[in-house]
Design an enzyme around this catalytic site. Structure first.
Site, PDB file in Angstrom:
ATOM      1  N   LYS A 235      14.486 -13.964 -50.019  1.00  0.00           N
ATOM      2  CA  LYS A 235      15.814 -14.310 -49.511  1.00  0.00           C
ATOM      3  C   LYS A 235      15.739 -14.286 -47.991  1.00  0.00           C
ATOM      4  CE  LYS A 235      19.248 -12.833 -48.021  1.00  0.00           C
ATOM      5  NZ  LYS A 235      19.984 -13.133 -46.711  1.00  0.00           N
TER       6      LYS A 235
ATOM      7  N   GLU B  40      12.905  -0.951 -44.432  1.00  0.00           N
ATOM      8  CA  GLU B  40      12.411  -0.816 -43.057  1.00  0.00           C
ATOM      9  C   GLU B  40      13.586  -1.165 -42.166  1.00  0.00           C
ATOM     10  OE1 GLU B  40      11.645  -1.555 -39.565  1.00  0.00           O
ATOM     11  OE2 GLU B  40      10.524  -3.331 -40.211  1.00  0.00           O
TER      12      GLU B  40
ATOM     13  N   CYS C 143      12.033  -4.111 -33.707  1.00  0.00           N
ATOM     14  CA  CYS C 143      12.387  -2.715 -33.981  1.00  0.00           C
ATOM     15  C   CYS C 143      11.412  -1.734 -33.351  1.00  0.00           C
ATOM     16  CB  CYS C 143      12.468  -2.478 -35.493  1.00  0.00           C
ATOM     17  SG  CYS C 143      10.959  -2.932 -36.369  1.00  0.00           S
TER      18      CYS C 143
ATOM     19  N   GLU D 128      20.468   1.949 -31.532  1.00  0.00           N
ATOM     20  CA  GLU D 128      19.585   0.810 -31.320  1.00  0.00           C
ATOM     21  C   GLU D 128      20.354  -0.317 -30.636  1.00  0.00           C
ATOM     22  OE1 GLU D 128      16.135  -1.377 -33.868  1.00  0.00           O
ATOM     23  OE2 GLU D 128      18.096  -1.266 -34.831  1.00  0.00           O
TER      24      GLU D 128
END
Length: 484
Positions: free
Chosen positions: A184, A258, A292, A390
């Site tokens: 996806k 993750e 990330c 973040e």
């Protein structure tokens, strides 16, 4: 720059790949893919309807149960995976252009990183042929066979920022394990997975082994909730990851997550400044900080603060901001206006809290597109939002420490624990790394390699990708206890 579109097979713009065939999607529920560099739509991508998602799930389930891939010998699986890598390697230039067009990755960076996808796929192809799927152990009365079996049909949910390398990390491990897959894609970068599907189609994978769809949140939830999909592998935000985990857990499904990160680079007293700065220039805000693993916090000893910070600001100030299609560009646009506004809010709020902007902090000098100057901020409290959350943009915060103990405490102070680096005497740096609550730590450098596990502590996720651990995440364990 739209010349790249002529290199893309036309059906990749408007189709899904289900059960070995291209299924045309409807543009009635299409999503525009917008260039971050210009703010203009470059094409419209169809979203799968519920029946098409059901078809992809059914194809993966049937293919798994038929044994077309699962029962194939590991050596033959390895051979087909290498052939897939061959097909993909022929299209790496196009893969890089797709990356730049959809999400604004500088073309030089995209050309450098796109080959990682082939490298990772070949790694898992080799691992498929050598993985210990069956071992024997002694028991009190005889012996036992411990057999590792593929879980079944796996959902691979891919983010927008590095779609192809992340897809290959998941897909390579799943295929090596013997699973079938439903990929996806993100609506912001759908073409990467479609290009991979084209390569798989040409390679001759059995129907239903690799299925690729694009879907909005409601239809994607159908994939996550399906009892016919016993494994979900997701890369993305912590918020979405937590929602997926909750849904999958209700049916006792397996999942790998993750998620976000807030990596810290710890510079020890004896860090070599030239090597350290060369690494940080490359890894502190690559792709405008939209990876990330970006080392977004710089921890420096107070005794060398001015030296280290001055050298770092000089390196960051040298980064060329501009059109991602220009080969001299090192910092391109961020993904969209929403992300642009979010990053600028973090920067503005930090000033209210008394932080000092050493460079950047302003929108890029471009008439169009979502550009932000590479930004370095110090005098930031470790407890402030910009230091703990973040940002996912070209922003690095600087923090000073007096003792190594304090540096470790600052590094561990966020809710994330994905990545980090330590610079200094190798033995001392390794001892510091052992105390960091993070899934991967580079000593005097960083390396993007498929052979070691990647994943995080705390809110950075569950499980690991990469290495043998990545294959193990798609396997169930069975023990058969035998008599003497």
């Amino acid at each position: 720059m739209n010349e790249w579109k002529t290199e893309v097979p036309s059906h990749l713009f408007n189709s899904f790949y289900i059960n070995g065939a291209w299924i045309k999607g409807s543009l009635e529920n299409a999503r525009e893919v917008v260039s971050p560099a210009t703010g203009k739509a470059i094409f419209a991508a169809p979203m799968a309807d519920p029946s098409q998602m059901d078809a992809a799930i059914a194809a993966a389930k049937h293919s798994f149960e038929s044994g077309a891939w699962r029962a194939m010998s590991p050596q033959k699986r390895s051979l087909l995976m290498h052939r897939l890598a061959d097909r993909l390697s022929e299209r790496l230039s196009l893969a890089a252009k797709i990356w730049t067009a959809q999400v604004g990755a500088p073309i030089t960076l995209a050309n450098r990183l796109a080959p990682l996808a082939v490298l990772r796929l070949r790694y898992f192809a080799d691992l498929a042929a050598s993985f210990p799927f069956e071992t024997e152990r002694s028991t009190q009365r005889g012996h036992a066979k411990v057999i590792l079996e593929p879980i079944g049909a796996a959902a691979l949910i891919i983010p927008w920022n590095a779609a192809l390398p992340i897809l290959i990390t998941k897909l390579g491990a799943a295929l090596a394990a013997g699973c079938t897959c439903i990929v996806k894609s993100s609506p912001d970068s759908p073409l990467d997975a479609m290009l991979l599907a084209q390569c798989a189609h040409e390679t001759g994978f059995p129907p239903g082994v690799i299925n690729v769809v694009l879907a909005d949140a409601s239809v994607s939830s159908q994939l996550v909730a399906s009892h016919d999909v016993p494994k979900v592998s997701f890369t993305g935000s912590a918020e979405t990851g937590a929602a997926i985990a909750s849904t999958v857990a209700t049916r006792m499904g397996r999942f790998t997550l993750e998620l976000g990160g807030k990596p810290a680079a710890i510079l020890l007293e004896d860090a070599d400044i030239e090597n350290t700065m060369a690494t940080l220039q490359q890894f502190s805000m690559p792709f405008s900080g939209q990876f990330c693993f970006s080392q977004s916090r710089l921890l420096v000893p107070r005794s060398r603060e001015e030296e280290f910070v001055g050298a770092f600001v000089n390196k960051i100030s040298d980064l060329q901001v501009g059109d991602p299609w220009d080969e001299s560009t090192q910092i391109g646009p961020v993904l969209n206006e929403r992300q642009f506004n979010r990053i600028m809010t973090y920067i503005e709020d930090s000033q209210v809290d008394g932080a000092e902007i050493l460079c950047g902090g302003k929108p890029g000098a471009k008439p169009k597109g979502n550009y932000i100057e590479p930004t370095v901020i110090r005098r930031v409290s470790p407890r402030s939002k910009i230091a703990r959350e973040e940002v996912f943009g070209p922003v690095v915060t600087v923090h000073t420490y007096d003792t190594v103990e304090e540096a470790i405490e600052i590094s561990n102070s966020t809710d994330f624990g994905l990545s980090g680096t330590v610079f200094g005497n190798s033995e001392t740096a390794v001892n510091v790394a052992r105390r960091l609550r993070t899934g991967q730590v580079g000593i005097n450098g960083m390396e993007l390699t498929p052979s070691v596990p990647f994943g995080g502590y705390k809110m950075s996720g569950v499980g690991r990708e990469g290495g043998p651990e990545g294959v193990a995440a798609f396997l169930e364990t069975k023990a058969i206890i035998l008599p003497p």
